[in-house]
Write a protein that holds these residues in place. Structure first.
Motif, PDB file in Angstrom:
ATOM      1  N   UNK A  11     -12.414   0.368 -10.504  1.00  0.00           N
ATOM      2  CA  UNK A  11     -10.977   0.095 -10.514  1.00  0.00           C
ATOM      3  C   UNK A  11     -10.592  -0.771  -9.335  1.00  0.00           C
ATOM      4  N   UNK A  12     -11.121  -0.475  -8.175  1.00  0.00           N
ATOM      5  CA  UNK A  12     -10.856  -1.289  -6.988  1.00  0.00           C
ATOM      6  C   UNK A  12     -11.275  -2.738  -7.225  1.00  0.00           C
ATOM      7  N   UNK A  13     -12.480  -2.936  -7.738  1.00  0.00           N
ATOM      8  CA  UNK A  13     -12.976  -4.289  -7.992  1.00  0.00           C
ATOM      9  C   UNK A  13     -12.126  -4.998  -9.045  1.00  0.00           C
ATOM     10  N   UNK A  14     -11.700  -4.262 -10.048  1.00  0.00           N
ATOM     11  CA  UNK A  14     -10.894  -4.844 -11.116  1.00  0.00           C
ATOM     12  C   UNK A  14      -9.557  -5.346 -10.566  1.00  0.00           C
ATOM     13  N   UNK A  15      -8.921  -4.533  -9.744  1.00  0.00           N
ATOM     14  CA  UNK A  15      -7.644  -4.930  -9.164  1.00  0.00           C
ATOM     15  C   UNK A  15      -7.814  -6.097  -8.196  1.00  0.00           C
ATOM     16  N   UNK A  16      -8.882  -6.065  -7.407  1.00  0.00           N
ATOM     17  CA  UNK A  16      -9.129  -7.163  -6.457  1.00  0.00           C
ATOM     18  C   UNK A  16      -9.379  -8.481  -7.160  1.00  0.00           C
ATOM     19  N   UNK A  20      -2.782 -11.760  -9.837  1.00  0.00           N
ATOM     20  CA  UNK A  20      -1.402 -11.271  -9.787  1.00  0.00           C
ATOM     21  C   UNK A  20      -1.289  -9.924  -9.084  1.00  0.00           C
ATOM     22  N   UNK A  21      -2.375  -9.467  -8.478  1.00  0.00           N
ATOM     23  CA  UNK A  21      -2.376  -8.202  -7.742  1.00  0.00           C
ATOM     24  C   UNK A  21      -2.761  -8.487  -6.292  1.00  0.00           C
ATOM     25  N   UNK A  22      -2.028  -7.903  -5.361  1.00  0.00           N
ATOM     26  CA  UNK A  22      -2.326  -8.081  -3.938  1.00  0.00           C
ATOM     27  C   UNK A  22      -2.767  -6.747  -3.342  1.00  0.00           C
ATOM     28  N   UNK A  23      -3.826  -6.792  -2.531  1.00  0.00           N
ATOM     29  CA  UNK A  23      -4.285  -5.601  -1.826  1.00  0.00           C
ATOM     30  C   UNK A  23      -3.539  -5.494  -0.498  1.00  0.00           C
ATOM     31  N   UNK A  28      -7.885   2.002   5.641  1.00  0.00           N
ATOM     32  CA  UNK A  28      -7.780   3.454   5.475  1.00  0.00           C
ATOM     33  C   UNK A  28      -7.664   3.922   4.026  1.00  0.00           C
ATOM     34  N   UNK A  29      -7.207   3.035   3.136  1.00  0.00           N
ATOM     35  CA  UNK A  29      -7.121   3.403   1.728  1.00  0.00           C
ATOM     36  C   UNK A  29      -7.059   2.160   0.873  1.00  0.00           C
ATOM     37  N   UNK A  30      -7.316   2.332  -0.411  1.00  0.00           N
ATOM     38  CA  UNK A  30      -7.214   1.253  -1.385  1.00  0.00           C
ATOM     39  C   UNK A  30      -5.817   1.310  -1.985  1.00  0.00           C
ATOM     40  N   UNK A 174       2.873  -0.148  -7.765  1.00  0.00           N
ATOM     41  CA  UNK A 174       1.945   0.214  -6.705  1.00  0.00           C
ATOM     42  C   UNK A 174       0.835   1.050  -7.323  1.00  0.00           C
ATOM     43  N   UNK A 175      -0.389   0.861  -6.844  1.00  0.00           N
ATOM     44  CA  UNK A 175      -1.511   1.676  -7.302  1.00  0.00           C
ATOM     45  C   UNK A 175      -2.405   1.980  -6.121  1.00  0.00           C
ATOM     46  N   UNK A 176      -2.862   3.231  -6.039  1.00  0.00           N
ATOM     47  CA  UNK A 176      -3.761   3.589  -4.939  1.00  0.00           C
ATOM     48  C   UNK A 176      -4.761   4.652  -5.356  1.00  0.00           C
TER      49      UNK A 176
END
Length: 218
Positions: A11-16, A20-23, A28-30, A174-176
């Motif tokens: 999921x982290x890799x997919x969002x990165x 259109x998604x910013x980290x 300390x967290x994703x 927001x997603x974490x």
């Protein structure tokens, strides 16, 4: 545990990978932000449902003794509704998580002075809620939340451990990840839905779990 860790990293890799998604920059967290997740029309329809179906919000494993800890109202969204179904599917597709691992969608309404004080979305590993009602679904993994309106004043989401305050903007998600890289729960996800100072705030929240949500629940 391996599959849970793999899901978190996937999921982290997919969002990165999405332009259109910013980290949010923090070790300390994703934590991710997507500014145009829902349209104005979708937000309006979801707000209307929250107004019609809202009830007082509740707490799990509440040991605070503070009656004002969470003062919002909650709506169990009708997942047979076409807009709700479309948004639900969008959460799953963007995060790349099987819909079977998702909890039913919930909406929340905050009026002036209402808040949800600093809390985590995961369940206390030593708490009774995880051992009893959560025994089938397991711990929460990812949280996805979309702001349905832009309040007149207040209502920011404050991640105290990382010194970040996210201002609510209509349609923004927001997603974490509620876990660390080793699979343990991450206390740095502590967040505060701050008080509304003028107007009101509406949000829609989707939580994902370790195991499939039982059919017929929610």
């Amino acid at each position: 545990m391996t599959s849970i860790l793999a899901t978190g990293e996937a999921t982290k890799a997919r969002l990165e990978s999405r332009p259109d998604v910013q980290k949010v920059p923090t070790p300390k967290l994703d934590l991710f932000r997507m500014r145009a997740f829902a349209s104005d029309e979708e937000c309006a329809a979801l707000i209307d449902m929250i107004e019609r179906r809202r009830r007082p919000s509740t707490l799990s494993d509440d040991t605070s003794g503070d009656a004002a800890f969470r003062t919002s109202e909650t709506c169990d969204m009708d997942e047979a509704d076409p807009v709700v179904a479309r948004i639900n599917l969008r959460f799953c597709e963007i995060l790349g998580i099987d819909a079977a691992l998702g909890e039913p969608l919930q909406g929340q309404r905050y009026l002036v002075g209402q808040e949800f004080k600093a809390h985590t979305d995961y369940f206390d590993p030593r708490g009774m809620d995880l051992k009893s009602t959560r025994s089938v679904m397991g711990q929460r993994t990812w949280t996805a939340m979309v702001y349905l309106n832009t309040p007149e004043a207040g209502g920011a989401t404050r991640f105290k451990a990382i010194g970040k305050t996210i201002q609510p903007v209509a349609g923004m998600m927001l997603a974490w990840n509620n876990r660390r890289a080793d699979g343990s729960v991450n206390p740095s996800t502590l967040h505060h839905a701050m008080k509304i100072r003028a107007g009101r705030k509406y949000v829609l929240t989707k939580w994902f779990c370790e195991h499939p949500w039982p059919s017929g629940r929610g």
